[in-house]
Scaffold this active site. Structure first.
Site, short mmCIF file in Angstrom:
data_model
loop_
_atom_site.label_atom_id
_atom_site.label_comp_id
_atom_site.label_asym_id
_atom_site.label_seq_id
_atom_site.Cartn_x
_atom_site.Cartn_y
_atom_site.Cartn_z
N GLU A 298 -4.08 -3.81 -5.30
CA GLU A 298 -4.28 -2.69 -6.21
C GLU A 298 -4.45 -3.16 -7.67
OE1 GLU A 298 -1.96 0.90 -3.83
OE2 GLU A 298 -0.93 -0.11 -5.49
N GLU B 261 -3.76 1.27 3.22
CA GLU B 261 -2.43 1.86 3.07
C GLU B 261 -2.52 3.37 3.19
OE1 GLU B 261 -0.23 0.90 -0.43
OE2 GLU B 261 -0.76 -1.23 -0.39
#
Length: 658
Positions: free
Chosen positions: A153, A305
């Site tokens: 991320e 995710e």
């Protein structure tokens, strides 16, 4: 280059982030037993393990990871091996404060959380390259390895001195001369002209508004610097394992990263999706991110995710009701995912995310969460061979560009209510509720394959993008544009007339006299449609060519003036119609372009998406529904033959093969 199919092997990957360093070794064997029981075939290792792998500078502690790699391989579970570079060990910031990012007001972001690295720091990059090199050398030949996961991320901003020096280098490469920079930035305004490169800084906290083009370039620079970090690590692992695909996980519609450009550098495009279970538009929000990611990947993509239950970063963190995790996972597969994964495998007992759910919750294997995960794993295994590698196609494209978003978000804009993601989301919602599958595209992409192209709002358009839209329209494509489109050029310089003259001509706009933004909750009445409609957020004072007005404003300052224009196959919508009206408008235009839902007469809240030869039918409601499906199909989830009518229970799903 290898792609996702190199890792899936004709299956749907199922699993998630596995953080065994948080647990004693005895738990690892228990985890493997439960993974096999749940049908897990892939885990991501090492995402946040830098301090474990390198407890002090230059040290290497690989023994625990050796054991885990061997354990996974022995049990038929593939490993997506991460470089741990998103969370440097505390010793790095202590010994090398130049690796710590600084905020726009000069505060240091210290260790103790994560993502505490300066993307421009030579020291950070040197340590990141070294640990990546050693991981690739040690595990590149391991039979458990199926994919590389670089960092995690990427989302760091840095306004510090090393970032400032890098920003100046980036600007010199882009502009070449100070005269060119001063012209692009419009520094004649407010006496901002630069006489030296050394005088240029990141857009740190000023007394009043920042220079908007300086901010725009800094956002471009930040995305590029983070991309340099990714590419440096990617190239290291690729040199050792050219046959193993590489990815990094996007956050959905994250403001700081030009994901179009990033996706070109990835073998596998992956994303993290966390809709709020209480949000009535949660399924729509998920569908938009899925459509965006599939479009970036040009095919199958990876759901890296999601949450099996609650997250821990909203004000109130609600669990997923029974069946919703399964439904949203199957929605991702319908819209192109060949991997369905979670953060994380086992819910943590300590640390900042101990209330963020895991596939194995605090309730353990008897808990509802794990039992639902186990059911889903079995179903994904059942449909995997029929699904993996197939395509989800769309005849409609929504155009999206990060540079336009960045420019439109400047401090001095006309309205903070006309929020770009909300406007794009409203147009996608209209299509989703009309049961029309959409793709996303960059405004300079080839649009010839789409029957209908939507531009909800692109404040900044390059000349190349404008010419691309014109070429699409000239070739007979149906083009629908929303307000605040084509206002500025690539330097955020307002185009003469307030909108590109070529676009004004295309839509039949003689003069854009004035923008009339609306307050929160304010609406404008418009005629047209079934009895008229109300517009929100925005309105415009337009003078139109004859015979181009499809709807007019009623009442108020703009009474009788054009609200919606239609010239040939080009449409311009100068307000944001309320949801039902926008759905009716866009569905009607799409039908005129030959775009229809895959199933007619679907009840509200039911989604139907065709992927390859399979038809996914998903009930996002809490009550049973009956759906008419012409012909005879086999439901791959139940092995039942379906003829004519299909009944879906609460959060029910069917995967139908003719």
């Amino acid at each position: 280059m290898p792609d996702l199919s190199a890792a899936t092997g004709g299956r749907i990957l199922f699993g998630g982030d596995y953080n065994p360093e948080q647990w004693p070794e005895a738990t690892w064997h228990e985890d493997v037993r439960l993974m096999k029981d749940a049908g897990v075939n892939s885990v991501t290792l090492g995402v946040f393990s830098w301090a474990k792998l390198e407890p002090h500078p230059g040290a290497r502690e690989f023994g625990w990871l050796d054991t885990l790699m061997d354990l996974m391989h022995a049990n038929g579970i593939g490993v997506v091996l991460a470089t741990p570079t998103s969370s440097p060990p505390p010793w790095m910031g202590r010994l090398h404060p130049d690796t710590l990012p600084r905020t726009e007001d000069g505060r240091t972001e210290w260790w103790g959380g994560r993502q505490h690295f300066s993307h421009s720091s030579a020291t950070y990059r040197r340590y990141a390259a070294a640990i990546t090199e050693d991981l690739a050398a040690r595990y590149g030949g391991h039979p458990a390895l199926t994919m590389w996961h670089i960092n995690n991320e990427y989302c760091t901003f840095d306004y510090g001195d090393e970032a400032a020096a890098a920003f100046r280098r980036w600007l010199r490469e882009k502009y070449g001369t100070l005269d060119a920079l001063n012209t692009a930035w419009g520094t004649a305004f407010w006496s901002q002209g630069y006489d030296s490169w050394d005088g240029i800084l990141p857009p740190r906290q000023p007394h009043y508004m920042k220079n908007p083009t300086q901010v725009l370039d800094f956002r471009r620079f930040t995305s590029d610097m983070l991309l340099e970090c990714y590419v440096a690590e990617r190239d290291i692992v690729r040199r050792h394992t050219p046959h193993i695909p590489v990815t990094t996980n996007f956050m959905p519609m994250w403001f700081g990263q030009d994901a179009w450009r990033w996706a070109e550098e990835e073998d596998v495009v992956s994303v993290d999706i966390y809709p709020d279970p209480r949000d009535p538009l949660g399924a729509r929000n998920g569908a938009m991110v899925q459509d965006m990611t599939r479009s970036q990947a040009h095919g199958p993509w990876m759901l890296m995710e999601q949450a099996a239950g609650p997250v821990n970063w909203r004000g109130v963190n609600h669990p997923k009701p029974r069946g919703l995790n399964r439904l949203w996972s199957l929605q991702a597969v319908a819209r192109g995912a060949d991997a369905v994964c979670y953060f994380q495998w086992r819910q943590s007992r300590q640390g900042a995310e101990k209330f963020h759910s895991g596939m194995v919750s605090h309730a353990g294997e008897e808990g509802r969460t794990f039992q639902e995960v186990k059911q889903l794993g079995g179903e994904l295994a059942r449909i995997g061979e029929a699904v993996a590698g197939s395509r989800t196609n769309a005849d409609i494209a929504i155009l999206h560009d990060w540079h336009s978003w960045w420019a439109g978000a400047q401090d001095g804009r006309l309205s903070t209510e006309a929020d770009y993601p909300s406007v794009v989301g409203a147009w996608h919602r209209a299509l989703w509720e009309a049961h029309l599958t959409a793709a996303f595209a960059h405004p300079e992409h080839d649009l010839a394959g789409y029957r209908c192209v939507l531009v909800p709002q692109l404040y900044l358009l390059t000349d190349a993008a404008v010419e691309n839209l014109l070429a699409y329209a000239r070739q007979g494509g149906t083009l629908v544009c929303g307000f605040l489109t084509g206002v500025a050029d690539q330097d955020d310089r307002v185009r003469p007339g307030g909108m590109d003259a070529r676009l004004r001509d295309l839509f039949g706009i003689r003069t854009l006299h004035e923008w009339w933004p609306l307050d929160a909750g304010e609406t404008v009445e418009c005629d047209g449609g079934r009895g008229g409609f109300r517009g929100t957020l925005w309105s415009e004072e337009l003078e139109a060519e004859p015979d181009t007005v499809a709807a007019r404003y009623k009442g108020g300052e703009l009474d009788g003036l054009p609200a919606v224009l239609n010239k040939g196959q080009a449409w311009y919508v100068s307000t944001l119609p309320e949801p039902d009206a926008l759905r009716e408008l866009l569905a009607g235009i799409a039908a005129g372009a030959g775009v229809r839902p895959v199933l007619d007469g679907l009840p509200a809240g039911v989604e139907a998406v065709r992927r390859g030869e399979l038809l996914f039918v998903l009930n996002h409601g809490r009550e049973p529904v009956t759906v008419e499906v012409p012909g005879t199909h086999l439901d791959l989830l139940t092995d039942e033959t379906i003829t004519g009518g299909l009944t879906l229970g609460r959060y029910g799903a069917a995967v139908l093969r003719p």
